[in-house]
Design an enzyme around this catalytic site. Structure first.
Site, PDB file in Angstrom:
ATOM      1  N   ALA A  72       0.566  -0.964   0.027  1.00 57.45           N
ATOM      2  CA  ALA A  72       0.228   0.153   0.290  1.00 57.45           C
ATOM      3  C   ALA A  72       1.386   1.465   0.091  1.00 57.45           C
ATOM      4  O   ALA A  72       1.883   1.633   0.596  1.00 57.45           O
ATOM      5  CB  ALA A  72      -1.086  -0.095   1.050  1.00 57.45           C
ATOM      6  N   ALA A 137      24.268  -6.409  20.469  1.00 57.52           N
ATOM      7  CA  ALA A 137      23.728  -7.076  21.554  1.00 57.52           C
ATOM      8  C   ALA A 137      22.427  -6.758  22.132  1.00 57.52           C
ATOM      9  O   ALA A 137      22.509  -7.152  23.483  1.00 57.52           O
ATOM     10  CB  ALA A 137      25.049  -5.628  22.415  1.00 57.52           C
ATOM     11  N   ARG A 160      29.769  -3.789  21.059  1.00 55.23           N
ATOM     12  CA  ARG A 160      31.088  -2.930  20.713  1.00 55.23           C
ATOM     13  C   ARG A 160      31.464  -1.943  21.875  1.00 55.23           C
ATOM     14  O   ARG A 160      32.137  -1.572  21.976  1.00 55.23           O
ATOM     15  CB  ARG A 160      29.492  -1.090  19.865  1.00 55.23           C
ATOM     16  N   ARG A 166      22.290  -3.600  27.104  1.00 56.64           N
ATOM     17  CA  ARG A 166      22.519  -2.580  27.913  1.00 56.64           C
ATOM     18  C   ARG A 166      21.547  -1.068  28.251  1.00 56.64           C
ATOM     19  O   ARG A 166      21.517  -1.001  29.692  1.00 56.64           O
ATOM     20  CB  ARG A 166      23.684  -1.979  27.231  1.00 56.64           C
ATOM     21  N   GLY A 236      19.659  -3.680  15.648  1.00 56.60           N
ATOM     22  CA  GLY A 236      18.715  -2.737  16.349  1.00 56.60           C
ATOM     23  C   GLY A 236      17.376  -3.128  14.636  1.00 56.60           C
ATOM     24  O   GLY A 236      17.686  -3.610  12.869  1.00 56.60           O
ATOM     25  N   LEU A 283       8.270  -2.402  21.471  1.00 54.61           N
ATOM     26  CA  LEU A 283       8.469  -3.492  20.314  1.00 54.61           C
ATOM     27  C   LEU A 283       8.295  -4.354  20.413  1.00 54.61           C
ATOM     28  O   LEU A 283       9.307  -5.495  20.528  1.00 54.61           O
ATOM     29  CB  LEU A 283      10.072  -3.249  19.321  1.00 54.61           C
ATOM     30  N   THR A 285       5.473  -7.988  20.236  1.00 57.10           N
ATOM     31  CA  THR A 285       4.133  -8.275  19.474  1.00 57.10           C
ATOM     32  C   THR A 285       2.365  -8.105  20.374  1.00 57.10           C
ATOM     33  O   THR A 285       1.679  -7.396  19.766  1.00 57.10           O
ATOM     34  CB  THR A 285       3.896  -9.546  18.695  1.00 57.10           C
ATOM     35  N   VAL A 316       9.932 -11.003  28.042  1.00 59.30           N
ATOM     36  CA  VAL A 316      11.084 -11.963  28.020  1.00 59.30           C
ATOM     37  C   VAL A 316      11.712 -11.727  27.201  1.00 59.30           C
ATOM     38  O   VAL A 316      11.655 -11.776  25.782  1.00 59.30           O
ATOM     39  CB  VAL A 316      10.251 -12.802  28.741  1.00 59.30           C
ATOM     40  N   HIS A 413       7.126 -23.915  47.044  1.00 60.94           N
ATOM     41  CA  HIS A 413       8.404 -25.037  48.231  1.00 60.94           C
ATOM     42  C   HIS A 413       8.165 -26.374  47.402  1.00 60.94           C
ATOM     43  O   HIS A 413       7.571 -27.411  47.388  1.00 60.94           O
ATOM     44  CB  HIS A 413       8.537 -25.012  49.450  1.00 60.94           C
TER      45      HIS A 413
END
Length: 424
Positions: A72, A137, A160, A166, A236, A283, A285, A316, A413
């Site tokens: 589109a 990274a 890097r 980070r 990225g 970012l 889903t 996660v 436990h």
């Protein structure tokens, strides 16, 4: 579904099986050596993805939703108009949900960069690479490096700086880097710190990478990595907004092309909205799905205040072991509340699973609390099972639970999750 979290999770499950095979002897099982067949899992994974696509298509058909295949692009007109395959469409409401695409270095930055693949290409690999180099990274780099190395590919992770992830809490960043380095005892994985690929050449035996390593306080060194079967860029993601002709409607974007929206997913053009990765925020889903659902409630069910709350979204990382995180990092909490108003509870231990195994992984957990009532504003953990245990704790954080609320629960436990209700 096609090249994202679903097939990735299948491959992660496969890699976890490979790790467990190393532990079978310690649990008393003999002759557990097994040769991995990439083609078997690829065929099963692709069939699973195909089944899901069929289910989604059937759901669309049952809902009487027309699907138009094509690209589109917006056109000039008295009202917002999109053109697909030469046909123009307009409507009172137009939603842009085109997602993102992996970033690839330009050839003028890194000669030969196009010889590498991205996470999309990872799912097209017909064979397990013998020698892999992952550049990046972030979580995608960490996940794919872990999968490939666990399945037997000699893998280098090129970063890097000195740590991965980070942007995560410092505990997670440090521990994940350590776990990746320790994985060399089982998988074939090395982490190359302060390193960048500067040139890629194609040879008769694969790819040849020229790498510059610049350790702090030392003179940069240049090394060569030969015979690379798989060079994967995980540096990225960019918004998938090029080619949409957003300027035709005057839709505002940032410098990277992310579409600017308000808290209700409105763009600056009336009747045009955007959700998901193309907006550049959270970012994930499930975030895009939730934002789309909230928007639908507002537009078609009269729920004028329906919008997604972007605070305390759990996430996660399917690393080895997996990571679960929700809320503010320690640094973010200090910045928001002040150092004197933040209290940290943390623990590190060896999960009971490893009580009899030669191979060991740690479990680390951190709880970030704020103000006198010690409201829990962040939970960060890495260890076996942390991916599955996070969801329930994320509900507690979203509801505003305090440290006292956690302390007042009876522990289950023996589990790793009990550590979060017994922190001192």
């Amino acid at each position: 579904v096609n090249v994202g979290c679903v097939p990735k999770k299948v491959m992660w499950n496969t890699a976890v099986h490979s790790e467990f095979i190393h532990d079978h002897v310690d649990y008393g099982f003999q002759n557990c050596k097994s040769k991995f067949n990439w083609h078997v899992i690829k065929e099963k994974r692709d069939a699973y993805v195909s089944r899901l696509n069929n289910i989604y298509q059937n759901n669309l058909t049952k809902s009487h939703i027309e699907v138009i295949h094509g690209y589109a692009t917006f056109r000039d007109g008295p009202q917002p108009t999109a053109e697909v395959n030469g046909k123009k469409f307009t409507a009172p409401h137009i939603l842009i949900a085109t997602g993102g695409v992996p970033t690839v270095p330009h050839e003028n930055q890194i000669p030969g960069a196009s010889l590498g693949i991205t996470s999309d290409g990872f799912f097209q690999l017909e064979d397990l690479p013998s020698r892999s180099v992952i550049v990046g990274a972030g979580y995608i780099a960490v996940e794919i490096a872990g999968i490939l190395s666990a399945l037997g590919s000699k893998t280098s992770l090129m970063i890097r700086h000195d740590k991965v992830l980070r942007s995560f809490d410092s505990l997670i960043s440090s521990n994940c880097t350590e776990e990746l380095e320790n994985a060399g005892g089982v998988e074939v994985l090395t982490v190359k710190k302060f390193s960048q690929v500067k040139e890629v050449k194609k040879t008769s035996s694969g790819l040849e990478l020229h790498v510059v390593t610049a350790l702090p306080g030392r003179k940069p060194t240049v090394t060569t990595i030969p015979d690379v079967d798989c060079l994967l860029w995980a540096i990225g993601r960019d918004p998938n907004s090029k080619g949409l002709n957003l300027n035709k409607l005057g839709i505002q974007t940032d410098d990277k092309g992310h579409i600017l929206v308000d808290e209700f997913q409105n763009t600056n053009v009336k009747g045009v909205y955007a959700v998901g990765d193309v907006c550049g925020k959270a970012l994930l889903t499930p975030v895009a799905i939730a934002a789309g659902r909230k928007l639908a409630h507002r537009l078609f069910e009269g729920k004028e205040d329906s919008r997604l709350d972007y605070d305390n979204i759990p996430t996660v990382v399917f690393s080895h072991p997996p990571i679960g995180t929700v809320g503010l990092t320690e640094d973010e909490a200090v910045h928001k509340y002040g150092k004197d108003n933040v209290k940290i509870y943390s623990t590190a231990f060896t999960p009971m699973y490893h009580a009899v195994t030669t191979r060991k992984t740690k479990c680390v957990m951190k709880m970030v609390c704020a103000n006198k009532e010690e409201k829990v504003v962040g939970i960060h953990m890495q260890g076996i099972g942390c991916d599955e245990m996070l969801q329930g704790f994320a509900v507690a954080v979203k509801m505003g639970a305090t440290k006292a609320d956690f302390d007042n629960r009876v522990a289950i436990h023996p589990t790793s999750s009990e550590e979060l209700v017994t922190l001192r």
